[in-house]
Design a protein around this motif. Sequence first.
Motif, short mmCIF file in Angstrom:
data_model
loop_
_atom_site.label_atom_id
_atom_site.label_comp_id
_atom_site.label_asym_id
_atom_site.label_seq_id
_atom_site.Cartn_x
_atom_site.Cartn_y
_atom_site.Cartn_z
N HIS A 1 -34.58 -11.02 -20.54
CA HIS A 1 -35.01 -10.57 -19.22
C HIS A 1 -36.46 -11.02 -19.04
O HIS A 1 -37.37 -10.41 -19.58
N ASP B 1 -38.29 -5.43 -13.66
CA ASP B 1 -37.55 -4.92 -12.52
C ASP B 1 -38.22 -3.65 -12.01
O ASP B 1 -38.50 -2.74 -12.79
N HIS C 1 -33.48 -3.62 -6.12
CA HIS C 1 -34.67 -3.66 -6.99
C HIS C 1 -35.38 -4.98 -6.78
O HIS C 1 -34.81 -5.92 -6.24
N HIS D 1 -36.92 -8.04 -8.81
CA HIS D 1 -37.10 -8.72 -10.09
C HIS D 1 -38.36 -9.57 -9.95
O HIS D 1 -38.42 -10.46 -9.12
ZN LIG Z 1 -34.72 -8.49 -13.49
#
Ligand SMILES: [Zn+2]
Length: 390
Positions: A240, A244, A321, A323
């Motif tokens: 990742h 987030d 959300h 990112h």
């Molecule tokens: Zn993300």
Amino acid sequence: MKQLLILLLLSLTLFGAKVENFRWSNGESYLVFLERLNLPAKILYYDLEKDDQRLTEEMRTGVHYQILRDSNGTIEQILLPLNDELQIHIAQKKGSYSFEAIPIICSTKTEAFSLEITHSPNYDIIKQTGSKKLAQIFTANFRNSLNFKRDLRVGDKLVMIYDQKYRLGRPFSMPTLKVAMIEMRRKKHYIYLNNDERYYDEKGHEVEGFLLARPVRGARISSYFTKRRFHPVLKKWKAHLGIDYAARRGTPIVAAGSGKVIYAARLGSYGNLVKIRHADGYETRYAHMKSFRRGIRKGKRVKKGDTIGYVGTTGRSTGPHLHFELRKKGRAINPLRVVQVTTKKLKGKERKAFLKLKENYNQSIDLHIKNKTKFIKTSKEESCCYVFNG
Ligand SMILES: [Zn+2]
């Protein structure tokens, strides 16, 4: 569930009613919460709009929430904070209930402390204040410009002056640093928050804080940067390469730093994506946007804090959300680690105003050192009138 609840504060009496303070217990869902308190799930959940239903999923373990009861013990109001700025407000009038998301009411105080180093800034700040947040802010701001390990000695001094928000008498949200000073080998190093809301060093050179310019105000981080993590559903290791921020659909997204938009369109699993190029080879990316702000397109110059779009769930995303990614020369880096990129130098009138502000701050810092100002824990009795009584 009931025995898991920690009753923290009983004695706060307002308007003849009683406010009880609880912490959201581990694993409790909003629906279970309603059931436990005998509140109508139909009105307070099933009849709500989808976005409001989703909000109820934002309650997280450990958050302080309040229940206001009348003298008969009947629930009148409940406040459930979702993030720094928004809370669910449940109210009862003559037996009927209402649900509403409302802004959080809080007060702000300017606080300061000084200390002498015994181990490290991180260790000593936590030891004196008990606040990991203050330690984190201090070290993050100097991490790229100073080498504590090499240059710091026992007995060196540091001072922090910052604004702290309070909600119902408790420290709340991230403190805002106003000045930090650390003395190493008899040389003092400073960071100042200027009137333009940017950070500068003692020479009036901007210290740009990606950490301090969060791309979504008040949002909680729902997933951290990691080069390797185990995906519990796909049962796979995944990377990742960003952070987030969970936020309600439509929440404004702001540019983490000043720069030029180099991409604003759909891009595969990123969904609606904006890329901004900054000084020194830095680039930020904002993905899964619901939509772009009008006028945000390739070639557009933006300032730190400008709204560029709105939180959504386009592309490969499971819920609303942002990112957020930070790259340097194409390589993804942890946005929470990189804090300093010197950009702006103050000139002319701006510089004059800054020098005045700096002089005032330096005098305060000298006083705090002279007086050996210690961190003061605020007593909880100071809280008053924060209950929304409408
Ligand atoms: Zn993300």
